[in-house]
Design a protein around this motif. Structure first.
Motif: not given
Length: 261
Positions: A21-26, A58-65, A98-104, A108-112
């Motif tokens: 169900e992860t939102r983390d995908l290309m 050439s590569f972007l990592i977006s937390h949100e959609n 999109r890197c959301h679930d892993a990084w939230d 220590e270093v994630g969003v929360a």
């Protein structure tokens, strides 16, 4: 370096993710492509795309959609804007992940945890939860709100707003992460007498009404501004682990200004 090596690294130890169900995908481009320059942002706005083109990223990592929130009845203007964004990305050969679930929830270093650390209170959180609590020195809700606003100012928000009695003295704080600021989960997990929530995590007719009926003050912050420090942390994290990559944090344009009477 292949894009896939970076995305695999970000998710490899994120055992709290549900891979079904992860939102983390290309979202755009090919993970097998090579990249030397990476841009990290809260969300890929057109302002971010401008910077990526200028910096030859050439590569972007977006937390949100970056393509809004479509339902079975998408809005025509949002669809047209999505099509224009995708066309610009494809024309300039820019991939988006999109890197959301892993990084939230990354410890220590994630969003929360970066958001919690910036406030300076002794929060505790289960690694699989967005919710955390802290015992704080007794203070008024107004003083606490001013402290939160001061922490957020460098990230683009010059104030917060409050539901409830700002003169109430509080000692037990509940808080979520970004839009995941469910006050019912906060109260179910542990008692608290004040909560920090995000504007995307509550509604006036439901959570705010309930909080007012219970005498529970809510300090409301902007979703993007409370998470941006954690996205800047991702850029530092990637630089540390991939020293041969050029990693930049890109400004999204999410600046929130409060105009008061």
């Amino acid at each position: 370096m292949k894009i896939k090596e970076i995305t695999d690294f970000l998710s490899q130890n994120a055992h709290w993710m549900n891979l079904n169900e992860t939102r983390d995908l290309m979202l755009c481009g090919n993970a097998e492509d090579e990249t030397a320059r990476v841009g990290v942002c809260w969300v890929v706005t057109n302002q971010v795309i401008d910077q990526a083109i200028e910096k030859q990223i050439s590569f972007l990592i977006s937390h949100e959609n970056p393509f809004y929130h479509f339902t079975t009845s998408p809005k025509r203007l949002a669809r047209l804007s999505t099509e224009k964004k995708l066309a610009r990305l494809q024309e300039n050969r820019i991939a988006v992940y999109r890197c959301h679930d892993a990084w939230d929830m990354m410890p220590e270093v994630g969003v929360a945890d970066v958001w919690a650390k910036s406030l300076g209170f002794p929060f505790t959180r289960s690694v699989s939860s967005y919710i955390q609590h802290a015992d704080i020195e007794e203070q008024t809700v107004e003083d606490l709100a001013r402290h939160v606003a001061a922490v957020l100012k460098p990230e683009g928000e010059n104030g917060v707003y409050v539901f409830g009695d700002i003169r109430k003295k509080v000692t037990r704080l509940g808080m979520g992460t970004g839009a995941a600021t469910d006050i019912f989960k906060m109260l179910d997990q542990q008692p608290c007498d004040v909560c920090i929530v995000a504007d995307d995590g509550i509604s006036n007719y439901y959570q705010a009404q309930y909080a007012l009926d219970q005498g529970l003050p809510l300090i409301v912050v902007n979703h993007s501004c409370c998470e941006i420090a954690g996205i800047k942390s991702m850029a530092r994290y990637l630089r540390q682990h991939f020293p041969d990559l050029e990693v930049s944090y890109l400004e999204e344009g999410y600046t929130v200004t409060y105009i008061t009477a």
